[in-house]
Design a protein around this motif. Structure first.
Motif, PDB file in Angstrom:
ATOM      1  N   TRP A 132     -17.488   2.143   4.102  1.00 16.17           N
ATOM      2  CA  TRP A 132     -16.526   1.597   3.133  1.00 16.17           C
ATOM      3  C   TRP A 132     -16.510   2.431   1.851  1.00 16.17           C
ATOM      4  O   TRP A 132     -15.446   2.755   1.321  1.00 16.17           O
ATOM      5  CB  TRP A 132     -16.900   0.155   2.808  1.00 16.17           C
ATOM      6  N   LEU A 136     -13.306   4.407   0.366  1.00 17.17           N
ATOM      7  CA  LEU A 136     -12.778   4.113  -0.965  1.00 17.17           C
ATOM      8  C   LEU A 136     -12.614   5.385  -1.776  1.00 17.17           C
ATOM      9  O   LEU A 136     -11.582   5.603  -2.428  1.00 17.17           O
ATOM     10  CB  LEU A 136     -13.732   3.164  -1.701  1.00 17.17           C
ATOM     11  N   LEU A 197     -16.218  -5.059   8.978  1.00 17.28           N
ATOM     12  CA  LEU A 197     -16.029  -4.648   7.586  1.00 17.28           C
ATOM     13  C   LEU A 197     -15.502  -5.748   6.670  1.00 17.28           C
ATOM     14  O   LEU A 197     -15.500  -5.565   5.448  1.00 17.28           O
ATOM     15  CB  LEU A 197     -15.063  -3.460   7.532  1.00 17.28           C
ATOM     16  N   ASP A 201     -16.180  -5.553   2.776  1.00 19.66           N
ATOM     17  CA  ASP A 201     -15.038  -5.238   1.920  1.00 19.66           C
ATOM     18  C   ASP A 201     -14.882  -6.278   0.814  1.00 19.66           C
ATOM     19  O   ASP A 201     -14.695  -5.927  -0.367  1.00 19.66           O
ATOM     20  CB  ASP A 201     -13.766  -5.176   2.765  1.00 19.66           C
ATOM     21  N   ARG A 253      -5.512  -4.209   1.318  1.00 22.18           N
ATOM     22  CA  ARG A 253      -6.108  -2.880   1.461  1.00 22.18           C
ATOM     23  C   ARG A 253      -5.900  -2.399   2.899  1.00 22.18           C
ATOM     24  O   ARG A 253      -6.734  -2.658   3.787  1.00 22.18           O
ATOM     25  CB  ARG A 253      -7.588  -2.918   1.076  1.00 22.18           C
ATOM     26  N   TRP A 255      -6.165   0.493   4.086  1.00 22.19           N
ATOM     27  CA  TRP A 255      -7.150   1.470   4.547  1.00 22.19           C
ATOM     28  C   TRP A 255      -8.361   0.771   5.153  1.00 22.19           C
ATOM     29  O   TRP A 255      -9.003   1.316   6.058  1.00 22.19           O
ATOM     30  CB  TRP A 255      -7.558   2.412   3.413  1.00 22.19           C
ATOM     31  N   VAL A 256      -8.670  -0.430   4.685  1.00 22.37           N
ATOM     32  CA  VAL A 256      -9.769  -1.189   5.277  1.00 22.37           C
ATOM     33  C   VAL A 256      -9.362  -1.680   6.665  1.00 22.37           C
ATOM     34  O   VAL A 256     -10.164  -1.640   7.611  1.00 22.37           O
ATOM     35  CB  VAL A 256     -10.172  -2.367   4.381  1.00 22.37           C
ATOM     36  N   ASP A 257      -8.130  -2.140   6.801  1.00 21.95           N
ATOM     37  CA  ASP A 257      -7.642  -2.570   8.118  1.00 21.95           C
ATOM     38  C   ASP A 257      -7.699  -1.424   9.119  1.00 21.95           C
ATOM     39  O   ASP A 257      -8.076  -1.614  10.283  1.00 21.95           O
ATOM     40  CB  ASP A 257      -6.210  -3.095   8.011  1.00 21.95           C
ATOM     41  N   LEU A 259      -9.715   1.165   8.963  1.00 21.67           N
ATOM     42  CA  LEU A 259     -11.128   1.409   9.258  1.00 21.67           C
ATOM     43  C   LEU A 259     -11.647   0.424  10.301  1.00 21.67           C
ATOM     44  O   LEU A 259     -12.344   0.804  11.242  1.00 21.67           O
ATOM     45  CB  LEU A 259     -11.958   1.255   7.984  1.00 21.67           C
ATOM     46  N   GLU A 260     -11.326  -0.853  10.107  1.00 19.23           N
ATOM     47  CA  GLU A 260     -11.810  -1.880  11.029  1.00 19.23           C
ATOM     48  C   GLU A 260     -11.243  -1.672  12.429  1.00 19.23           C
ATOM     49  O   GLU A 260     -11.949  -1.844  13.429  1.00 19.23           O
ATOM     50  CB  GLU A 260     -11.453  -3.265  10.507  1.00 19.23           C
TER      51      GLU A 260
END
Length: 267
Positions: A132, A136, A197, A201, A253, A255-257, A259-260
């Motif tokens: 993470w 970021l 995540l 997150d 976010r 970018w977190v989705d 990543l997951e």
């Protein structure tokens, strides 16, 4: 933001002896001894990556420290170019001569070695947190080939964040980096070990407050920021970094989705 003192929080030392180069890094860092009798891995302002790599080292390294990661102490190292006079390697000699003034030092961890997650597997939580953080800050340089993590006293330490925040090498006020900057984690060191995540997150995003970002940016010397031709003044550059983090952390976010989704596809 108002002006910030250039060494607000980072200790100052003066290099007294150049010991040896580290040939592994592309910027040719070196081991130096300082007037506090400490040994430091020196990142040179005169290296090819320039002073913005040092800015990224401070911003991301100190942000990581405040989020609970182990990072060697960062110090500002005053380098006298005359230290290069007796250096037999011409490349190193030229680098020392080009780097007079304030450079960045990382506390040397004697006996440390590159971390290998196959030998010492990280916890799923630690792996997710580091994944993470790098997403970021857009750190594109923590892979199996180049882990940029050390094992020291059986603990994981983070080093070498100069490749983070890569957008600042070509940013302009009218073309500011978007919150949706993509981060390719396929080759990330921690991807095979990271847990879900969502909770990570929620926790870490809440901790990276505007106040925390300003605290970290205050550690960067004004002289390094003043070299940025895109924004003109150190205050304007700090404001630009603040806007980046605010946009990056704003919801949703995506970018977190992403990543997951990439992590779940490997499970």
């Amino acid at each position: 933001m108002p002006g910030v003192e250039p060494t607000n929080g980072l200790r100052r030392v003066a290099a007294t002896r150049y010991v040896t180069p580290f040939r592994e890094g592309g910027s040719l860092p070196g081991l130096v001894e300082a007037d506090d009798l400490g040994m430091y891995v020196l990142k040179f302002r005169g290296a090819g990556q320039g002073v913005k790599a040092l800015v990224a080292e401070v911003v991301v390294g100190e942000l990581a420290r405040r989020l609970g990661f182990r990072v060697p102490e960062l110090v500002l190292v005053d380098l006298d170019p005359e230290l290069g006079r007796s250096e037999p390697d011409q490349e190193v000699q030229e680098l020392l001569k080009a780097s007079g003034g304030w450079n960045l030092g990382l506390d040397y961890l004697p006996g440390s070695f590159d971390y290998n997650p196959v030998v010492r597997e990280p916890s799923a939580d630690l792996a997710a947190r580091l994944l993470w953080l790098d997403a970021l800050t857009l750190n594109v340089d923590r892979s199996w080939r180049n882990p940029n993590t050390l094992l020291w006293h059986r603990e994981l330490w983070l080093i070498d964040h100069g490749a983070s925040l890569y957008f600042h090498h070509s940013w302009r006020p009218e073309r500011f980096p978007a919150a949706g900057y993509r981060f390719d984690a396929a080759d990330h060191l921690m991807m095979p070990f990271a847990g879900p995540l969502a909770e990570v997150d929620a926790e870490l995003a809440a901790r990276v407050t505007p106040e925390l970002v300003r605290e970290v940016l205050a550690l960067v010397p004004d002289a390094w920021l003043a070299a940025d031709e895109a924004f003109g003044t150190p205050e304007a550059v700090r404001d630009a970094y603040e806007r980046f983090f605010a946009a990056r952390l704003a919801g949703p976010r995506t970018w977190v989705d992403e990543l997951e989704a990439a992590r779940a596809a490997r499970v």
